[in-house]
Design a protein around this motif. Structure first.
Motif, mmCIF file in Angstrom:
data_model
loop_
_atom_site.group_PDB
_atom_site.id
_atom_site.type_symbol
_atom_site.label_atom_id
_atom_site.label_comp_id
_atom_site.label_asym_id
_atom_site.label_seq_id
_atom_site.Cartn_x
_atom_site.Cartn_y
_atom_site.Cartn_z
ATOM 1 N N ALA A 175 0.840 -1.203 0.000
ATOM 2 C CA ALA A 175 0.000 0.000 0.000
ATOM 3 C C ALA A 175 0.873 1.251 0.000
ATOM 4 C CB ALA A 175 -0.925 -0.003 1.213
ATOM 5 N N THR A 176 1.934 1.204 0.831
ATOM 6 C CA THR A 176 2.860 2.347 0.882
ATOM 7 C C THR A 176 3.600 2.498 -0.443
ATOM 8 O OG1 THR A 176 3.146 2.025 3.262
ATOM 9 C CG2 THR A 176 4.811 3.329 2.124
ATOM 10 N N MET A 177 3.972 1.368 -1.021
ATOM 11 C CA MET A 177 4.672 1.413 -2.294
ATOM 12 C C MET A 177 3.764 1.960 -3.409
ATOM 13 S SD MET A 177 7.030 -2.004 -2.192
ATOM 14 C CE MET A 177 7.961 -1.542 -3.647
ATOM 15 N N LYS A 178 2.449 1.651 -3.321
ATOM 16 C CA LYS A 178 1.485 2.203 -4.288
ATOM 17 C C LYS A 178 1.412 3.726 -4.133
ATOM 18 C CE LYS A 178 -2.035 2.224 -7.196
ATOM 19 N NZ LYS A 178 -2.435 3.628 -7.145
ATOM 20 N N ASP A 179 1.439 4.194 -2.886
ATOM 21 C CA ASP A 179 1.459 5.638 -2.634
ATOM 22 C C ASP A 179 2.712 6.285 -3.220
ATOM 23 O OD1 ASP A 179 -0.925 5.457 -1.301
ATOM 24 O OD2 ASP A 179 -0.043 5.452 0.719
ATOM 25 N N ALA A 180 3.829 5.544 -3.058
ATOM 26 C CA ALA A 180 5.096 6.059 -3.588
ATOM 27 C C ALA A 180 5.049 6.144 -5.114
ATOM 28 C CB ALA A 180 6.251 5.164 -3.145
ATOM 29 N N GLN A 181 4.429 5.145 -5.751
ATOM 30 C CA GLN A 181 4.288 5.161 -7.204
ATOM 31 C C GLN A 181 3.446 6.361 -7.656
ATOM 32 O OE1 GLN A 181 2.611 1.246 -7.914
ATOM 33 N NE2 GLN A 181 4.552 0.511 -8.793
ATOM 34 N N ASP A 182 2.350 6.598 -6.955
ATOM 35 C CA ASP A 182 1.473 7.735 -7.283
ATOM 36 C C ASP A 182 2.217 9.065 -7.105
ATOM 37 O OD1 ASP A 182 -0.571 5.968 -7.814
ATOM 38 O OD2 ASP A 182 -1.556 6.215 -5.864
ATOM 39 N N HIS A 183 3.051 9.089 -6.063
ATOM 40 C CA HIS A 183 3.803 10.315 -5.795
ATOM 41 C C HIS A 183 4.847 10.553 -6.889
ATOM 42 C CE1 HIS A 183 4.313 13.477 -2.826
ATOM 43 N NE2 HIS A 183 5.626 13.443 -3.053
ATOM 44 N N MET A 184 5.464 9.496 -7.346
ATOM 45 C CA MET A 184 6.438 9.615 -8.429
ATOM 46 C C MET A 184 5.770 10.106 -9.711
ATOM 47 S SD MET A 184 9.164 6.450 -8.070
ATOM 48 C CE MET A 184 7.976 5.144 -7.763
ATOM 49 N N LYS A 185 4.572 9.584 -10.006
ATOM 50 C CA LYS A 185 3.834 10.026 -11.194
ATOM 51 C C LYS A 185 3.501 11.516 -11.108
ATOM 52 C CE LYS A 185 1.700 5.596 -12.369
ATOM 53 N NZ LYS A 185 0.417 4.829 -12.411
ATOM 54 N N MET A 186 3.106 11.915 -9.898
ATOM 55 C CA MET A 186 2.763 13.321 -9.679
ATOM 56 C C MET A 186 3.984 14.219 -9.909
ATOM 57 S SD MET A 186 3.050 15.982 -7.262
ATOM 58 C CE MET A 186 3.303 15.235 -5.659
ATOM 59 N N LEU A 187 5.143 13.810 -9.360
ATOM 60 C CA LEU A 187 6.370 14.588 -9.536
ATOM 61 C C LEU A 187 6.804 14.593 -10.999
ATOM 62 C CD1 LEU A 187 8.383 13.355 -6.410
ATOM 63 C CD2 LEU A 187 7.303 15.602 -6.711
ATOM 64 N N GLU A 188 6.591 13.484 -11.680
ATOM 65 C CA GLU A 188 6.942 13.391 -13.093
ATOM 66 C C GLU A 188 6.073 14.322 -13.937
ATOM 67 O OE1 GLU A 188 8.203 9.773 -16.086
ATOM 68 O OE2 GLU A 188 6.467 9.477 -14.783
ATOM 69 N N GLN A 189 4.804 14.430 -13.576
ATOM 70 C CA GLN A 189 3.881 15.332 -14.283
ATOM 71 C C GLN A 189 4.331 16.789 -14.156
ATOM 72 O OE1 GLN A 189 -0.049 14.645 -12.732
ATOM 73 N NE2 GLN A 189 -0.246 12.638 -13.687
ATOM 74 N N ILE A 190 4.760 17.140 -12.942
ATOM 75 C CA ILE A 190 5.228 18.519 -12.710
ATOM 76 C C ILE A 190 6.470 18.795 -13.542
ATOM 77 C CG2 ILE A 190 6.212 20.097 -11.001
ATOM 78 C CD1 ILE A 190 4.470 18.665 -8.892
ATOM 79 N N ASN A 191 7.401 17.867 -13.508
ATOM 80 C CA ASN A 191 8.649 18.046 -14.246
ATOM 81 C C ASN A 191 8.404 18.151 -15.746
ATOM 82 O OD1 ASN A 191 11.567 18.051 -14.573
ATOM 83 N ND2 ASN A 191 11.309 15.988 -15.385
ATOM 84 N N ALA A 192 7.387 17.443 -16.245
ATOM 85 C CA ALA A 192 7.104 17.414 -17.682
ATOM 86 C C ALA A 192 6.538 18.745 -18.190
ATOM 87 C CB ALA A 192 6.125 16.287 -17.995
ATOM 88 N N ILE A 193 5.955 19.556 -17.306
ATOM 89 C CA ILE A 193 5.325 20.818 -17.725
ATOM 90 C C ILE A 193 6.344 21.740 -18.386
ATOM 91 C CG2 ILE A 193 4.180 22.930 -16.908
ATOM 92 C CD1 ILE A 193 2.886 21.155 -14.703
ATOM 93 N N TYR A 194 7.507 21.849 -17.781
ATOM 94 C CA TYR A 194 8.553 22.722 -18.329
ATOM 95 C C TYR A 194 8.955 22.262 -19.730
ATOM 96 C CZ TYR A 194 12.896 25.415 -18.622
ATOM 97 O OH TYR A 194 13.893 26.261 -19.015
#
Length: 301
Positions: free
Chosen positions: A135-154
């Motif tokens: 469950a924690t690892m799933k949260d970590a995956q979601d968090h990584m996707k979120m950070l990746e989305q932010i980085n992709a904006i630039y």
């Protein structure tokens, strides 16, 4: 595995805490403001271009920024443009920093996640015991996707959106060179340049005066001596021929160089000269008509 898992949980919590302010929606908001700032800078650039044209029409030497800055209207437009480009440049930096922060945490989390995921996979513990871990690892995956989305904006920004304001003075020099060349008055024929125009006007004045005098004398002499009157007519006619030729040259130059005259800072002087020479010719033709009638009447006796 227990130690690795504990270390990962602690690290993940720290990353979550450090990235609380990082959100894709906020990144999109920064990008939106960046585009708005760029559009503002482009609007100001349009005003700068108009100011360059106006400065040229007022006689300013519009080949360099330093020269144009002496014109108050251009100087004001340029300062507004610099203010807008500075805002855009600052917003690019802000979004870049936001993106870099997301990437740094994404890289850290991805590295740690990869190591612990391998450890969990190799663990002999029953699936039930791994439930909370997954469950924690799933949260970590979601968090990584979120950070990746932010980085992709630039990375979605286009070249002009990124670098339009990066070198303001160089950009402005390019704008000035292009605009100055577009607005610069084309070369006029020698007859319409200051020296040629003034010479033509002086000659026209002399021819007009001489022709008027000759035809006026012809009218007077027709009442006294018709032979003298004919000599006066020949003199007047010679002056009128020269004046007509001069007028034709100026009229032809006006037709051929109509657009160039319109762009010239001496437009009014050129048009005044052309109109006055034509008026001289018409006035001489009018008195010639009177003189011709007077001489013919005298010849009939």
């Amino acid at each position: 595995m227990v130690k690795e898992w504990d270390d990962f949980q602690k690290s993940f919590k720290k990353i979550q805490q450090s990235t609380k302010s990082l959100k894709p929606s906020e990144g999109q908001k920064l990008k939106k403001q960046l585009i708005a700032d760029l559009n503002k800078a482009w609007d100001e650039e349009t005003l700068v271009r108009k100011a360059i044209k106006k400065a040229q029409q007022n006689g300013a030497k519009a080949d360099k920024l330093s020269s144009l800055l002496k014109d108050p209207d251009f100087s004001s437009a340029y300062k507004s443009w610099v203010k807008a480009t500075t805002a855009h440049k600052d917003q690019v930096k802000t979004l870049k920093s936001y993106s870099d922060a997301a990437k740094k945490h994404y890289d850290d989390l991805t590295k740690q996640y990869g190591a612990v995921a391998k450890s969990v996979k190799q663990s002999k513990e029953p699936e039930a015991a791994k439930k909370n871990i997954k469950a924690t690892m799933k949260d970590a995956q979601d968090h990584m996707k979120m950070l990746e989305q932010i980085n992709a904006i630039y990375g979605t920004l286009k070249m002009p959106e990124l670098f339009y304001a990066s070198k303001e003075e160089k950009t402005m020099e390019v704008i000035i060179k292009k605009e100055a060349g577009k607005n610069a008055p084309a070369a006029l024929p020698k007859i319409l340049e200051d020296a040629g125009r003034k010479k033509g006007e002086k000659n026209a004045n002399a021819l007009h005066k001489s022709a008027m005098n000759a035809f006026e004398e012809a009218i007077k002499d027709s009442k006294i001596n018709v032979e003298f009157a004919r000599t006066d007519m020949d003199k007047g006619e010679a002056m009128l021929v020269s004046l007509s030729k001069l007028n034709d040259d100026f009229q032809s130059a006006q037709k051929k160089q109509f657009k160039e005259i319109g762009k010239s800072p001496n437009k009014k002087d050129i048009e005044d000269t052309i109109n006055s020479i034509n008026a001289f010719k018409l006035e001489v033709e009018k008195i010639k008509k009177k003189a011709t009638a007077a001489v013919k009447a005298a010849e009939k006796g």
